[in-house]
Motif scaffolding. Sequence first.
Motif, PDB file in Angstrom:
ATOM      1  N   THR A  82    -122.023 -35.529  21.364  1.00  0.00           N
ATOM      2  CA  THR A  82    -123.272 -35.584  22.124  1.00  0.00           C
ATOM      3  C   THR A  82    -123.708 -37.022  22.330  1.00  0.00           C
ATOM      4  OG1 THR A  82    -123.922 -33.443  21.227  1.00  0.00           O
ATOM      5  CG2 THR A  82    -125.669 -34.789  22.177  1.00  0.00           C
ATOM      6  N   LEU A  83    -123.614 -37.829  21.270  1.00  0.00           N
ATOM      7  CA  LEU A  83    -123.973 -39.238  21.387  1.00  0.00           C
ATOM      8  C   LEU A  83    -123.061 -39.961  22.375  1.00  0.00           C
ATOM      9  CD1 LEU A  83    -124.781 -40.246  17.722  1.00  0.00           C
ATOM     10  CD2 LEU A  83    -126.367 -40.108  19.648  1.00  0.00           C
ATOM     11  N   GLU A  84    -121.767 -39.668  22.337  1.00  0.00           N
ATOM     12  CA  GLU A  84    -120.817 -40.287  23.265  1.00  0.00           C
ATOM     13  C   GLU A  84    -121.187 -39.935  24.704  1.00  0.00           C
ATOM     14  OE1 GLU A  84    -116.614 -39.793  22.697  1.00  0.00           O
ATOM     15  OE2 GLU A  84    -116.847 -39.978  20.519  1.00  0.00           O
ATOM     16  N   HIS A  85    -121.556 -38.689  24.923  1.00  0.00           N
ATOM     17  CA  HIS A  85    -121.900 -38.222  26.274  1.00  0.00           C
ATOM     18  C   HIS A  85    -123.118 -38.984  26.797  1.00  0.00           C
ATOM     19  CE1 HIS A  85    -122.508 -35.528  29.632  1.00  0.00           C
ATOM     20  NE2 HIS A  85    -123.769 -35.382  29.263  1.00  0.00           N
ATOM     21  N   PHE A  86    -124.118 -39.193  25.961  1.00  0.00           N
ATOM     22  CA  PHE A  86    -125.331 -39.868  26.402  1.00  0.00           C
ATOM     23  C   PHE A  86    -125.126 -41.374  26.567  1.00  0.00           C
ATOM     24  CE2 PHE A  86    -127.541 -36.020  24.749  1.00  0.00           C
ATOM     25  CZ  PHE A  86    -128.136 -35.662  25.945  1.00  0.00           C
ATOM     26  N   ARG A  87    -124.149 -41.934  25.907  1.00  0.00           N
ATOM     27  CA  ARG A  87    -123.870 -43.367  26.033  1.00  0.00           C
ATOM     28  C   ARG A  87    -123.198 -43.687  27.359  1.00  0.00           C
ATOM     29  NH1 ARG A  87    -121.620 -44.202  19.965  1.00  0.00           N
ATOM     30  NH2 ARG A  87    -123.622 -44.158  18.925  1.00  0.00           N
ATOM     31  N   LYS A  88    -122.546 -42.712  27.952  1.00  0.00           N
ATOM     32  CA  LYS A  88    -121.806 -42.939  29.205  1.00  0.00           C
ATOM     33  C   LYS A  88    -122.714 -43.015  30.385  1.00  0.00           C
ATOM     34  CE  LYS A  88    -117.516 -40.897  27.744  1.00  0.00           C
ATOM     35  NZ  LYS A  88    -116.510 -39.889  27.993  1.00  0.00           N
TER      36      LYS A  88
END
Length: 88
Positions: A82-88
Amino acid sequence: MKNERRQWDSKTKAKIILEGLKGRSVVDICTEYAISQSMYYKWRDIFFANIDQPFETNSKLKKEQKLEQENNELRQVIGDLTLEHFRK
């Protein structure tokens, strides 16, 4: 004065139920401990429903611990994704 409900610990509840199972009158037990008969019978039903717990094996506990650990690991992975998705 505020009417407060008493909290009974599990050992006391078990003691009360065992007195009834040993043949003591439920009326006498309820009078002594100032509980209703419906409360006594509710506790008794819970006692009977869980009577097998002391005989459970450690393997069941280990299985539950393993599942809990796996659950926590999966939650961590989901959080990371989830964190990776929001960082993109």
